[in-house]
Design a protein around this motif. Structure first.
Motif, PDB file in Angstrom:
ATOM      1  N   PRO A 283       0.812  -1.232   0.000  1.00 20.23           N
ATOM      2  CA  PRO A 283       0.000   0.000   0.000  1.00 20.23           C
ATOM      3  C   PRO A 283       0.840   1.273   0.000  1.00 20.23           C
ATOM      4  N   LYS A 286       1.793   1.619  -3.696  1.00 18.13           N
ATOM      5  CA  LYS A 286       0.648   1.959  -4.548  1.00 18.13           C
ATOM      6  C   LYS A 286      -0.098   3.195  -4.072  1.00 18.13           C
ATOM      7  N   THR A 288      -2.012   3.610  -1.398  1.00 26.96           N
ATOM      8  CA  THR A 288      -3.379   3.267  -1.003  1.00 26.96           C
ATOM      9  C   THR A 288      -3.483   3.123   0.509  1.00 26.96           C
ATOM     10  N   ASN A 290      -4.599   3.611   4.250  1.00 30.30           N
ATOM     11  CA  ASN A 290      -5.798   4.122   4.922  1.00 30.30           C
ATOM     12  C   ASN A 290      -5.388   5.117   6.000  1.00 30.30           C
TER      13      ASN A 290
END
Length: 459
Positions: A283, A286, A288, A290
């Motif tokens: 993540p 990329k 991404t 949270n």
């Protein structure tokens, strides 16, 4: 002492005689020199029982070090006589210069005897030798700087080549002094090193590497090699972080990844320590993350920021420029109260020599040799990553050997230690059966496999 025509000594028309650094035609530059010091040193060298001085000067000077070409030839003749265990007095040197036109212009071979009549060279011969060597280095550097200056004005000249030529001049170690020590001095230096508090660099984060390599000592070159996909950069990042956390100053030179990519790997590496709040690299890569992961990454970034760790993000780099970067980083870290002890290079084959070489073998050989020189000159440990040749893939067990180091056998000669990385699961994944359920169930990559061992790597 006779008077010298500096213009004549420099060649008469703006170009030095053979053996001297060439200045561009038309450049109005006064080359630094001290012809009187040269004459004084030659007089001392030709004095009886000065063999020790001849050897001392031979380690630091060459014929090209003398601004006056005639002095360079006299120096060469003195060295030749000494190597033949013959006296280097004017009487014995006379035969070398009977047909020398330059010595005729200063009064003939009697000039040799007049040199010995000046005793100034006997008062401080080492200091005079050092001054001649320094002035020669300045002339060489000046010649390159003027040449590069003129090249910059020529819009057809290649900028990369000009930079490489400048790097080569700034990184020239050919004139470095050779330190000769007797047995007692060697023992004293070794004992002092034992008592000094510099046990080398320990990662303390990857215990297996610490156990294998021990502490990376100052002036050492360690190679960490593997095929693509073996995790060289990941291990190097983790090692650098561990060393920095242990208080060692670290300079990470990245020629493959950007500083943003390296930072992401650092976040994932540090975040791995907390099993409940780990942030996977995927993540991060990329983008991404949270909200919770973003907060965790900010915490990790704040914990890394104070470490004595610097990252050099360079798309292309010559070995000469790397030498200057290391020197600069040592000064900057010292200003912050830290000591640069480890330089990580990712990776060796992406470093360029200062001058173009005819083959990759010659280029990598020069880079390897100078990496070792950088380690010695700056008293740091160098950890360089290296690629391996494809011959590894041809073996059933995929285990690398020293001969697999790509492009040059010089690497294994320069390295104090070579560590190979091998991820067996990388190769097992390539032969993992996907279209045969029964075989897939028995493959060791399957955590639910009932009979591991049936999934074998292809030769």
């Amino acid at each position: 002492m006779i008077a010298y025509d500096r213009e004549l000594a420099w060649g008469g028309e703006g170009s030095p005689s053979q053996g001297q650094a060439a200045l561009p035609q038309g450049a109005e530059v006064a080359p630094p020199s001290n012809v009187e010091a040269e004459a004084a040193l030659l007089g001392a060298l030709m004095t009886h029982d000065m063999g020790w001085l001849i050897e001392y000067a031979a380690d630091r000077l060459s014929a090209a070090s003398f601004f006056e070409p005639l002095h360079g030839r006299i120096f060469d003749a003195i060295q030749r006589q000494h190597s033949l265990r013959q006296p280097a007095s004017p009487v014995f040197l006379k035969g070398y210069f009977e047909d020398d036109e330059a010595i005729r212009q200063v009064g003939g071979v009697g000039y040799l005897a007049r040199l010995t009549s000046d005793l100034q060279g006997l008062l401080a011969p080492k200091e005079i030798t050092g001054q001649i060597a320094e002035l020669a280095a300045r002339r060489d550097l000046m010649a390159v700087l003027v040449k590069v200056h003129d090249g910059c004005r020529d819009l057809t000249a290649d900028v990369a080549e000009l930079r490489s030529e400048l790097d080569a001049a700034l990184d020239d170690r050919q004139g470095d002094a050779i330190v000769v020590s007797d047995a007692g001095e060697c023992m004293d230096a070794a004992l002092a090193a034992q008592e000094a508090d510099h046990g080398g660099v320990l990662c303390r984060r990857i215990e297996a590497v610490d156990d294998l390599l021990g502490a990376l000592e100052p002036k050492s070159l360690t190679i960490m090699a593997g095929r693509p996909g073996m995790g060289k950069t990941a291990v190097a990042v983790s090692y650098a972080l561990g060393a920095a956390r242990a208080g060692h100053g670290v300079c990470f030179v990245s020629l493959e990844m950007s500083r943003e990519q390296l930072s992401g790997r650092m976040w994932a590496d540090v975040g791995f320590d907390d099993a409940e709040r780990r942030v996977p690299y995927t993540p991060i890569q990329k983008r991404t993350l949270n909200q919770e992961q973003r907060q965790r990454v900010r915490e990790i970034a704040r914990s890394i920021a104070p470490l004595p760790l610097s990252v050099i993000d360079a798309g292309t780099l010559t070995i000469g420029r790397l030498d200057r970067i290391v020197r600069s980083q040592k000064r900057q870290m010292a200003a912050r109260g830290a000591t640069l002890e480890l330089v990580v290079v990712d990776y060796l084959q992406l470093l360029h020599p200062d001058q173009r070489r005819r083959s990759p073998y010659e280029a990598v050989s020069e880079v390897s040799t100078k990496l070792k020189a950088i380690a010695k000159d700056h008293g740091v440990a160098v950890l360089a990553l290296a690629q391996l040749s494809r011959s590894v893939e041809q073996r059933p067990d995929k285990r690398p050997i020293l001969a697999d180091l790509r492009d040059s056998g010089q690497i294994e000669q320069d390295a104090d230690a070579v560590l190979f990385l091998l991820r067996e699961e990388y190769y097992l994944q390539q032969v993992e059966p996907h279209n045969a359920p029964e075989e897939h169930a028995a493959c060791p990559l399957n955590l639910n496999a009932t009979s591991p061992g049936t999934c074998q790597m292809r030769p």
